[in-house]
Design a protein around this motif. Structure first.
Motif, short mmCIF file in Angstrom:
data_model
loop_
_atom_site.label_atom_id
_atom_site.label_comp_id
_atom_site.label_asym_id
_atom_site.label_seq_id
_atom_site.Cartn_x
_atom_site.Cartn_y
_atom_site.Cartn_z
N LEU A 136 3.02 4.81 2.07
CA LEU A 136 2.20 3.76 1.48
C LEU A 136 1.18 4.43 0.57
O LEU A 136 0.55 5.42 0.97
CB LEU A 136 1.48 2.96 2.57
N LYS A 137 1.02 3.91 -0.64
CA LYS A 137 0.03 4.49 -1.54
C LYS A 137 -1.36 4.02 -1.13
O LYS A 137 -1.63 2.84 -1.00
CB LYS A 137 0.31 4.08 -2.99
N TYR A 138 -2.23 5.01 -0.91
CA TYR A 138 -3.60 4.75 -0.53
C TYR A 138 -4.48 5.58 -1.44
O TYR A 138 -4.36 6.80 -1.47
CB TYR A 138 -3.82 5.13 0.94
N ASP A 139 -5.37 4.94 -2.18
CA ASP A 139 -6.12 5.58 -3.25
C ASP A 139 -5.09 6.15 -4.24
O ASP A 139 -4.30 5.39 -4.76
CB ASP A 139 -7.09 6.64 -2.73
N ASN A 140 -5.06 7.43 -4.47
CA ASN A 140 -4.09 8.01 -5.41
C ASN A 140 -3.02 8.83 -4.72
O ASN A 140 -2.28 9.56 -5.38
CB ASN A 140 -4.81 8.86 -6.46
N ASP A 141 -2.95 8.75 -3.39
CA ASP A 141 -1.99 9.56 -2.64
C ASP A 141 -1.05 8.66 -1.85
O ASP A 141 -1.41 7.54 -1.47
CB ASP A 141 -2.72 10.48 -1.66
N PHE A 142 0.13 9.18 -1.56
CA PHE A 142 1.06 8.49 -0.67
C PHE A 142 0.88 9.08 0.73
O PHE A 142 0.92 10.30 0.90
CB PHE A 142 2.51 8.69 -1.13
N ILE A 143 0.66 8.20 1.71
CA ILE A 143 0.53 8.65 3.09
C ILE A 143 1.78 8.24 3.87
O ILE A 143 2.28 7.12 3.72
CB ILE A 143 -0.74 8.10 3.77
N ARG B 198 -0.78 -6.89 -1.86
CA ARG B 198 -0.18 -6.13 -2.95
C ARG B 198 -0.28 -4.66 -2.61
O ARG B 198 -1.35 -4.19 -2.22
CB ARG B 198 -0.88 -6.38 -4.28
N CYS B 199 0.82 -3.92 -2.75
CA CYS B 199 0.78 -2.50 -2.43
C CYS B 199 1.95 -1.77 -3.09
O CYS B 199 2.86 -2.40 -3.64
CB CYS B 199 0.81 -2.27 -0.92
#
Length: 117
Positions: free
Chosen positions: A79-86, A96-97
């Motif tokens: 899942l993209k969180y801020d500018n990174d994928f976790i 929306r994500c």
């Protein structure tokens, strides 16, 4: 009495097969409990990417919205969180994500809800 319709909009932002980029899929999930994603033809959404597992992930409808679950995939669900994928195993999704499956496939997900009546 009001009827609530829920539409899951999926846009393929990145995928190894160039002709599938920017493809949009709309799924009425009002009566569906789960949308499966993967390479196998038995999935609701088929992702032709060799780094995506046959049954890679599922999106489950809950009372609060949507929940993303990795189904034991080899290359992970993110899942993209801020500018990174976790990397996730299971997580509630915002309306929306952006989600990544495997190494290459990036999907934009949006839940749209409308009331009639």
């Amino acid at each position: 009495m009001r009827n609530v319709t829920r539409i899951l909009r999926i846009r393929i932002a990145e995928i190894p097969i160039l002709t599938l980029r920017e493809t949009q899929i709309e799924i009425d999930i009002t009566s569906l409990r789960e949308v499966t994603l993967g390479r196998a033809p038995t999935n609701v959404v088929i992702i032709p990417d060799p780094t995506v597992s046959r049954r890679h992930a599922s999106i489950i409808k809950t009372e609060r919205g949507l929940r993303l679950r990795d189904l034991g995939s080899k290359n992970g669900t993110y899942l993209k969180y801020d500018n990174d994928f976790i990397k996730i195993s299971e997580i509630d999704l915002p309306p929306r994500c952006i989600v990544k499956l495997g190494h290459y496939t990036v999907l934009e997900l949006e839940l749209k809800t409308s009331e009639l009546g």
